[in-house]
Design an enzyme around this catalytic site. Structure first.
Site, PDB file in Angstrom:
ATOM      1  N   CYS A 132       8.573  49.787  13.951  1.00 32.36           N
ATOM      2  CA  CYS A 132       7.527  49.792  14.975  1.00 32.36           C
ATOM      3  C   CYS A 132       7.581  51.063  15.804  1.00 32.36           C
ATOM      4  O   CYS A 132       8.454  51.210  16.668  1.00 32.36           O
ATOM      5  CB  CYS A 132       7.663  48.563  15.872  1.00 32.36           C
ATOM      6  SG  CYS A 132       6.488  48.538  17.233  1.00 32.36           S
ATOM      7  N   CYS A 135       6.915  50.542  19.538  1.00 29.98           N
ATOM      8  CA  CYS A 135       8.047  49.923  20.234  1.00 29.98           C
ATOM      9  C   CYS A 135       9.157  50.931  20.504  1.00 29.98           C
ATOM     10  O   CYS A 135       9.738  50.965  21.592  1.00 29.98           O
ATOM     11  CB  CYS A 135       8.630  48.778  19.406  1.00 29.98           C
ATOM     12  SG  CYS A 135       7.456  47.527  18.897  1.00 29.98           S
ATOM     13  N   ASP A 136       9.473  51.760  19.517  1.00 30.58           N
ATOM     14  CA  ASP A 136      10.670  52.601  19.575  1.00 30.58           C
ATOM     15  C   ASP A 136      10.397  54.098  19.603  1.00 30.58           C
ATOM     16  O   ASP A 136      11.328  54.890  19.769  1.00 30.58           O
ATOM     17  CB  ASP A 136      11.569  52.287  18.363  1.00 30.58           C
ATOM     18  CG  ASP A 136      11.967  50.819  18.312  1.00 30.58           C
ATOM     19  OD1 ASP A 136      12.164  50.232  19.384  1.00 30.58           O
ATOM     20  OD2 ASP A 136      12.068  50.268  17.202  1.00 30.58           O
TER      21      ASP A 136
END
Length: 302
Positions: A132, A135-136
């Site tokens: 992701c 997300c990261d």
């Protein structure tokens, strides 16, 4: 208590099914699962959902949730761990071991990211390997990263990561990228994106964190030094709970009647990515959720 409808999943399909079922006075309950909002929470920029010029995935999910909550639909923030569809009412067992009885079920459990299954992937997940970017990706500001995949999922990751990382390598096995034409045009204009066709990832390297990706390119092995690697090779349906109880295709997607979203057991309906192999779009998931709820309503009236 026996419910009329229990909806498994709280993504676009599940929330839409809940909206329609509630407006039909069927008193639905939603079991959200481990990831309320589904894969949409990983999408940063949505520009093809009618009614919005641009909306983030989390914001769109929040709008769905608030609309359903305004209709006083109960939410159970757990996962279903076991289902018994052999007799009615159906029985669903939750992660708390509580059981629910219901006359009908709408399955909107969605899908999960696929993994490569190569050496080092599991060990370095969370230590440089991710599925992701939204997300990261923040952790790799100004650094070198790679994306593995050649379809829409990888293209979306590229659009996001090129705004954050200094250099992004897109690794894919085919000769050409595949995806929506508008996406392809945007990706080809990214100045810090390096395309690596005819390439296959063999392993992720590093001790406590990722240091490189070993690839096979044009028959030659090489080690590509990167700080982060994002696997974007598609999805697999979350249907393990229904194995042996509902008809599935060879990929594990639930087989439904395309007019009613009905599964092979009467009273069970499916919507969203759990039954859609080709088009994983929020608007399509919403449409299938509406059909599932209307079909469940018709079933219950009978």
């Amino acid at each position: 208590m026996t419910y009329q409808i229990v909806i498994m999943g709280a993504g676009p399909a599940g929330y839409t099914a809940a909206l329609y079922a509630a407006r039909a006075a069927l008193s639905p309950v939603v079991v959200t699962g481990a990831l309320p909002g589904g894969q949409l929470v990983y999408t940063q920029h949505i520009q093809n959902f009618p009614g919005f010029i641009e909306k983030s995935g989390p914001d769109l999910v929040d709008a769905f949730r608030r609309q359903v909550e305004d209709l006083n639909v109960p939410m159970i923030f757990e996962s279903v761990t076991q289902v018994d569809l052999s007799k009615r009412p159906f029985t669903l067992t939750l992660s708390s071991n509580e059981t629910l009885q219901t006359e009908s079920v709408i399955i909107a459990t969605g899908s999960s990211p696929k993994t490569l299954g190569v050496d080092g992937e599991a060990r370095l997940t969370g230590r440089g390997v991710s599925v992701c970017a939204t997300c990261d990706g923040f952790f790799y500001k100004g650094r070198r990263v790679c994306i593995i995949g050649g379809g829409n999922s990888a293209l979306y990751e590229a659009l996001f990561l090129t705004r954050v990382a200094s250099q992004v390598f897109l690794i894919y096995p085919a000769d050409e990228l595949k995806g929506e034409e508008a996406l392809l045009e945007q990706v080809k204009q990214l100045p810090n994106l390096v395309l690596m066709p005819k390439s296959q990832v063999l392993a992720f390297e590093g001790e406590n964190k990722l240091s490189a990706v070993r690839i096979l390119r044009d028959g030659v092995q090489e080690s590509l030094a990167v700080d982060g690697a994002f696997v974007a090779i598609g999805q697999k349906p979350n249907t393990a709970l229904f194995s042996g109880q509902l008809d599935m295709d060879e990929q594990g997607y639930l087989v439904v009647d395309k007019d009613t979203q009905a599964c092979s057991v009467p009273g069970v309906f499916a919507c969203g990515d759990v039954q859609n192999v080709l088009y994983r779009q929020a608007i399509i998931a919403c449409g299938s959720g509406a059909i599932a709820a209307l079909s469940a309503q018709a079933f219950l009236k009978k």
